[in-house]
Design a protein around this motif. Structure first.
Motif, short mmCIF file in Angstrom:
data_model
loop_
_atom_site.label_atom_id
_atom_site.label_comp_id
_atom_site.label_asym_id
_atom_site.label_seq_id
_atom_site.Cartn_x
_atom_site.Cartn_y
_atom_site.Cartn_z
N ILE A 7 -0.95 4.12 -3.31
CA ILE A 7 -1.41 5.28 -4.09
C ILE A 7 -0.45 6.43 -3.86
N GLY A 8 0.20 6.89 -4.92
CA GLY A 8 1.21 7.94 -4.80
C GLY A 8 2.59 7.32 -4.97
N GLY A 10 5.65 8.65 -5.07
CA GLY A 10 6.74 9.57 -4.74
C GLY A 10 7.77 8.87 -3.88
N VAL A 11 8.49 9.66 -3.09
CA VAL A 11 9.56 9.13 -2.24
C VAL A 11 9.05 7.96 -1.40
N MET A 12 7.93 8.17 -0.69
CA MET A 12 7.45 7.16 0.25
C MET A 12 6.74 6.01 -0.46
N ASP A 31 -0.43 6.41 -9.69
CA ASP A 31 -0.04 7.82 -9.63
C ASP A 31 -0.47 8.47 -10.94
N SER A 33 0.76 10.98 -12.34
CA SER A 33 1.88 11.59 -13.08
C SER A 33 2.67 10.52 -13.84
N ALA A 36 6.28 10.39 -12.65
CA ALA A 36 6.47 9.68 -11.37
C ALA A 36 6.35 8.17 -11.60
N GLU A 76 1.11 15.68 1.59
CA GLU A 76 0.56 15.96 2.93
C GLU A 76 -0.37 17.19 2.89
N ILE A 80 -6.23 16.89 -0.60
CA ILE A 80 -5.80 15.82 -1.54
C ILE A 80 -6.03 14.46 -0.88
N LYS A 81 -5.65 14.35 0.39
CA LYS A 81 -5.82 13.08 1.11
C LYS A 81 -7.31 12.68 1.12
N VAL A 84 -8.50 11.48 -2.24
CA VAL A 84 -7.97 10.14 -2.56
C VAL A 84 -8.68 9.07 -1.72
N ASN A 101 -0.23 7.09 5.02
CA ASN A 101 1.15 7.32 5.44
C ASN A 101 1.37 8.76 5.89
N THR A 102 0.29 9.43 6.30
CA THR A 102 0.46 10.83 6.73
C THR A 102 1.56 10.96 7.79
N PHE A 125 5.19 5.07 7.82
CA PHE A 125 6.51 4.52 7.49
C PHE A 125 7.53 5.67 7.54
N1 NAD Z 1 9.30 12.14 2.49
C1 NAD Z 1 9.39 11.68 3.73
O1 NAD Z 1 10.49 11.60 4.30
C2 NAD Z 1 8.16 11.19 4.46
C3 NAD Z 1 8.32 10.36 5.58
C4 NAD Z 1 7.19 9.85 6.22
C5 NAD Z 1 5.92 10.19 5.76
N2 NAD Z 1 5.79 11.02 4.66
C6 NAD Z 1 4.42 11.28 4.19
O2 NAD Z 1 4.17 10.42 3.08
C7 NAD Z 1 3.28 11.07 2.17
C8 NAD Z 1 3.92 11.16 0.79
O3 NAD Z 1 5.11 11.91 0.92
P1 NAD Z 1 6.26 11.85 -0.20
O4 NAD Z 1 7.45 12.48 0.40
O5 NAD Z 1 6.35 10.46 -0.77
O6 NAD Z 1 5.63 12.83 -1.31
P2 NAD Z 1 6.06 13.00 -2.84
O7 NAD Z 1 5.75 14.41 -3.20
O8 NAD Z 1 7.44 12.49 -3.07
O9 NAD Z 1 5.06 12.01 -3.62
C9 NAD Z 1 3.68 12.20 -3.69
C10 NAD Z 1 3.18 11.50 -4.94
O10 NAD Z 1 1.76 11.54 -4.92
C11 NAD Z 1 1.32 11.74 -6.26
N3 NAD Z 1 -0.04 12.24 -6.25
C12 NAD Z 1 -0.47 13.50 -6.12
N4 NAD Z 1 -1.83 13.52 -6.16
C13 NAD Z 1 -2.23 12.23 -6.32
C14 NAD Z 1 -3.50 11.60 -6.44
N5 NAD Z 1 -4.61 12.31 -6.39
N6 NAD Z 1 -3.53 10.26 -6.59
C15 NAD Z 1 -2.39 9.53 -6.62
N7 NAD Z 1 -1.16 10.07 -6.51
C16 NAD Z 1 -1.08 11.41 -6.37
C17 NAD Z 1 2.34 12.70 -6.86
O11 NAD Z 1 2.33 12.62 -8.30
C18 NAD Z 1 3.64 12.18 -6.25
O12 NAD Z 1 4.25 11.21 -7.09
C19 NAD Z 1 2.95 12.43 2.80
O13 NAD Z 1 1.79 12.31 3.55
C20 NAD Z 1 4.17 12.68 3.68
O14 NAD Z 1 3.87 13.59 4.74
C21 NAD Z 1 6.88 11.50 3.99
#
Ligand code: NAD
Length: 300
Positions: A7-8, A10-12, A31, A33, A36, A76, A80-81, A84, A101-102, A125
């Protein structure tokens, strides 16, 4: 074949999705979006296999309600967490493990309001999630041993190195170490001791080249704990101990200097610099292979 929901996107989320697709799992990515999701669809294809991409969990067909694990990787932000996690509880059966993945939130803060916190576990991760081997596992007080064992088995079976923590502590291991290091880096810059480039040089060529092969604890054994104690005795009082984020960091973020994503951070991010970094990131598998060789030698 394990059935995984992420779920989500984004990058992770994209990295986690690629990892499980590459390891033969069936993966669905959720997701809200459309932008995304479109990007994720293009980026997650692995050897002809791709994730099923949907906007909300209720769009998934019925068989997905018995998914093995749902990994949430949404922003984070605790509210929101929690929202979800509540949706996940509604949409997936009671045998589905709910993993987060917090980067450092406490399990007890996240599970407040959950009906079944016993099936919740943090699986942290690292970016890029499909390449970096370690995953930190943080069970909450309610998490069952069966859930912890199942999630560790899944991660190890797909090639990850699961590191289980024995207590629920903000930042886990890696972010605590990383932030201790970075606090001192900001201090050295503020005091005019060194600039960002010089700090990177020493970190890479003194600490970094060893760290992939030998962890800091093993390395101290090699150096001698008596020497470490002698240094610790005079150095600790001189290390930075501030309890709030550095002003310089606050100012950079306020000015929009966010690093690569905004074009400016400690360094300037133009097309040339971006291209160079892509080449450097492509070297990561070689470093991981070296770390594996060192580990294998240590275990011989
Ligand atoms: N970026 C990093 O390097 C990294 C590393 C380890 C852990 N994390 C953790 O991983 C988590 C995600 O980080 P990220 O960098 O991938 O964030 P991101 O902003 O790149 O992606 C978050 C995604 O979640 C989506 N989203 C928002 N609300 C939503 C919902 N209600 N249901 C489903 N999707 C939803 C957004 O559209 C977005 O695509 C966070 O908890 C972050 O702290 C990030």
């Amino acid at each position: 074949m394990a059935r995984i929901v992420v779920i989500g996107a984004g990058v992770m989320g994209i990295g986690i999705c690629k990892h499980f697709l590459r390891n033969g799992c069936q993966v669905a990515l959720v997701d809200p979006s459309p932008v995304a999701l479109k990007k994720a669809k293009e980026n997650t294809k692995q050897d002809g296999k791709e994730a099923l991409c949907v906007r909300v969990p209720s769009d998934l067909r019925k068989e997905w309600s018995a998914a093995d694990v749902v990994f949430e990787a949404v922003p984070e932000v605790l509210s929101i967490k929690r929202s979800v996690l509540s949706t996940i509880e509604e949409c997936f059966g009671e045998t589905t493990i709910i993993a987060s993945n917090t980067s450092g939130l406490k399990t007890t803060d996240m599970t407040e309001g959950m009906h079944h916190p016993e099936r919740f576990v943090i699986t942290h991760f690292f970016n890029p999630a499909d390449l970096i081997p370690a995953v930190e596992i943080v069970p909450g007080p309610a998490t069952t041993e069966q859930v912890v064992a199942q999630v560790i088995r899944l991660l190890e079976r797909t090639g990850k190195k699961a590191a289980r923590l024995q207590a629920d502590i903000p930042g886990f291991i890696a972010n605590r170490l990383q932030h201790a290091l970075l606090r001192e880096c900001f201090y050295l810059i503020e005091k005019g001791v060194a600039d960002a480039e010089t700090i990177d040089l020493v970190t890479r060529y003194a600490l970094g080249v060893r760290l992939a092969l030998i962890g800091p604890m093993l390395q101290r054994d090699l150096n001698g704990l008596d020497t470490h104690l002698n240094i610790a005795r005079y150095l600790y009082a001189d290390l930075d101990r501030r309890e709030t984020a550095p002003d310089a960091l606050v100012d950079m973020v306020a000015a929009g200097h966010l690093g690569r994503k905004s074009g400016q951070g400690f360094f300037k991010w133009d097309a040339t610099q971006n291209g160079r970094l892509e080449e450097i990131e492509a070297l990561l598998p070689e470093v991981i292979a070296l770390a594996d060789r060192a580990q294998a030698t240590e275990e011989e």
